[in-house]
Design an enzyme around this catalytic site. Structure first.
Site, PDB file in Angstrom:
ATOM      1  N   SER A  95     -13.135  65.397 -24.936  1.00 25.70           N
ATOM      2  CA  SER A  95     -14.018  66.347 -25.626  1.00 25.70           C
ATOM      3  C   SER A  95     -13.224  67.419 -26.373  1.00 25.70           C
ATOM      4  O   SER A  95     -12.527  67.113 -27.322  1.00 25.70           O
ATOM      5  CB  SER A  95     -14.995  66.954 -24.612  1.00 25.70           C
ATOM      6  OG  SER A  95     -15.913  67.786 -25.253  1.00 25.70           O
ATOM      7  N   ASP A 238     -16.992  69.833 -32.014  1.00 26.13           N
ATOM      8  CA  ASP A 238     -15.866  69.704 -31.087  1.00 26.13           C
ATOM      9  C   ASP A 238     -15.222  68.329 -31.305  1.00 26.13           C
ATOM     10  O   ASP A 238     -15.634  67.575 -32.193  1.00 26.13           O
ATOM     11  CB  ASP A 238     -16.306  69.956 -29.635  1.00 26.13           C
ATOM     12  CG  ASP A 238     -17.090  68.811 -29.027  1.00 26.13           C
ATOM     13  OD1 ASP A 238     -17.621  67.991 -29.797  1.00 26.13           O
ATOM     14  OD2 ASP A 238     -17.182  68.724 -27.786  1.00 26.13           O
ATOM     15  N   ASP A 240     -15.240  65.414 -29.856  1.00 33.50           N
ATOM     16  CA  ASP A 240     -15.979  64.153 -29.736  1.00 33.50           C
ATOM     17  C   ASP A 240     -17.398  64.246 -30.305  1.00 33.50           C
ATOM     18  O   ASP A 240     -18.198  63.320 -30.136  1.00 33.50           O
ATOM     19  CB  ASP A 240     -16.007  63.656 -28.290  1.00 33.50           C
ATOM     20  CG  ASP A 240     -16.827  64.540 -27.369  1.00 33.50           C
ATOM     21  OD1 ASP A 240     -16.839  65.762 -27.581  1.00 33.50           O
ATOM     22  OD2 ASP A 240     -17.470  64.000 -26.444  1.00 33.50           O
ATOM     23  N   ASP A 242     -20.217  65.894 -29.730  1.00 35.91           N
ATOM     24  CA  ASP A 242     -21.512  66.126 -29.061  1.00 35.91           C
ATOM     25  C   ASP A 242     -21.951  67.575 -29.213  1.00 35.91           C
ATOM     26  O   ASP A 242     -23.137  67.885 -29.200  1.00 35.91           O
ATOM     27  CB  ASP A 242     -21.495  65.687 -27.579  1.00 35.91           C
ATOM     28  CG  ASP A 242     -20.445  66.402 -26.754  1.00 35.91           C
ATOM     29  OD1 ASP A 242     -19.579  67.093 -27.328  1.00 35.91           O
ATOM     30  OD2 ASP A 242     -20.483  66.258 -25.511  1.00 35.91           O
TER      31      ASP A 242
HETATM   32 MG    MG Z   1     -17.739  67.353 -26.395  1.00 36.12          MG
END
Ligand code: MG
Length: 451
Positions: A95, A238, A240, A242
């Site tokens: 992440s 961010d 990744d 999400d």
């Molecule tokens: Mg994330």
């Protein structure tokens, strides 16, 4: 208690997250997922390709059918689990953590991230000596699926009104954090007719542009770019994809709970239903839900609990205070692409600063107090005792930590799951009241943590 699983997968530095460890853990996950179809994706980290191969090898050894997406945002993989009717997903991503970290994020057949509690069952399979590898004649070939990002973008495109974008032609600055959203974010907004400027949009696992976490301090370049270009909005994801944060047309950072509040207002206006959020989220959500005659259901803090809550309560939207929003019309994970598209769509009619100014106003105050792990339980017990006395006119919630709700204010005290702190967060109608409430509980927590 899980040994490796945290609140969202198995995360660590590369001395823990070795290819051997990843392969064995993914084999265990493959067995736990009934050796079915598993979607595999990764972020842009330098260790990503190495660990992706290890994950695939482990899954294949369990007899799984692997659908390989390559580099893709986490929400893209979560969307694909439902789209492909898969038994689950493994996403190799840490992440927003620094580049030397990596992790396995596991998703079940419902598209919900595996929690620490569920992870215990996978760990038992990981440790088990009786777990058998699939025989030679049960091994299956890898299926490459390069259209995952396109599918996801198409699903988001169908969730907005393209004519709104075409007429307004908003100017956007997109900061992709050198992460996975570089693969899908700029292309989506260009296809909708937006005028797009990108920064950190080359995928690079050393994250040369900025740290992966989109905090106000980390997105100085985006703020400066929005101001310099006179853009309508800045958007920062961010690593990744999400989570997403925004900068309004004046160059002002918009905090996560305001974005979730705005999303809740948009979703409830479009469709009747309920809202799910964590116990640490602003009362603005409660006020917005009341406006539409909707209920608010609270969950513990962490993506798996939030997603599970959205599914259980058949909610129209879910979200958390740091800018993660779940749109169950697409899937049950937090989706930074859908959130960005819905916010830009709303801002085509009215500038983002004006949309934010129309939300219910609350002020907050927060702090953290050092507390040794062995003292956490006793300290929380003391806080609970005080809350019971102090809250004779309030309502106590113990889903995650201790939250006390009064008429127009609330406070939560939580023992951090990963750090040696007690965290205190208070919210009220004035800054002064929020600080008073925070200080009241800080005094109790300091005393309890120091005993
Ligand atoms: Mg994330």
């Amino acid at each position: 208690m899980a040994k490796y699983f945290g609140t969202n997968g198995v995360r660590g530095l590369l001395d823990l997250i070795t290819p051997d460890f990843v392969s064995r853990m993914c084999a265990a996950f493959g067995h736990w997922s009934k050796c079915g179809k598993i979607v595999v994706a990764r972020d842009t980290r330098t260790s990503g390709e190495m660990l992706e191969y290890a994950a695939i090898a482990g899954l294949l050894s369990a007899g799984c059918q692997v659908v390989r997406l390559g580099i893709a945002p986490s929400p893209t993989a979560e969307y694909q689990v439902l789209h492909q009717k898969a038994n689950g997903a493994v996403v190799i991503t840490a992440s927003h953590n620094p580049p030397e970290w990596n992790a396995m994020k596991f998703v079940d057949a419902r598209g919900i991230a595996v929690s620490r509690e569920t992870g215990e069952g996978i760990e038992r399979l990981f440790e088990s000596r009786s777990r058998k590898a699939a025989p030679w004649n049960a091994l299956r070939p890898i299926v490459k699926y390069p259209l995952a990002c396109e599918d996801h973008a198409n699903a988001v495109r169908k969730s907005v009104d393209p004519s709104v974008f075409k007429n307004a032609k908003p100017s956007l600055v997109l900061d992709c954090a050198n992460g996975t959203m570089a693969k899908v974010g700029p292309a989506l907004f260009k296809s909708l007719g937006c005028r797009v400027t990108t920064i950190n949009a080359n995928m690079d696992g050393t994250f040369p542009g900025r740290p992966g976490e989109p905090t106000e301090a980390n997105i100085g370049d985006l703020i400066a770019s929005v101001k310099a270009l006179g853009a309508d909005m800045g958007i920062a994801w961010d690593g990744d994809g999400d989570r997403v944060v925004f900068v309004d047309e004046k160059g002002k950072f918009v905090i996560g709970d305001r974005i979730f509040s705005l999303c809740a207002d948009i979703a409830l206006r479009e469709k009747k239903g309920d809202v799910v959020t964590t116990v640490a989220t602003t009362n603005a959500i409660r006020d917005i839900a009341a406006k539409y005659g909707s209920k608010v259901f609270y969950t513990g803090i962490g993506a798996p609990y939030l997603s599970e809550g959205v599914l259980t309560h058949d909610a129209v939207i879910g979200g958390e205070e740091v800018g993660g929003v779940v749109w169950p019309s697409l899937h049950f994970g937090k989706d930074g692409l859908m959130t960005a598209a819905k916010i830009v769509e709303a801002a085509c009619a009215k500038p983002l600063s004006k949309l934010i100014a129309g939300l219910p106003v609350y002020y907050n105050s927060k702090t953290k107090i050092p507390c040794a792990p062995e003292r956490k339980q006793r300290a929380m017990h003391a806080v609970a005792g005080f809350a019971k006395l102090a809250a004779s006119k309030g309502k106590i919630t113990t889903i995650d930590g201790i939250r006390v709700d009064f008429k127009d204010s609330w406070v939560i005290v939580r023992a951090s799951g990963t750090e040696n702190y007690l965290r205190i967060f208070a919210e009220a109608k004035t800054q002064e009241k929020a600080e008073l409430l925070m200080k009241e509980y800080e005094a109790i927590a300091v005393k309890a943590a120091g005993q």
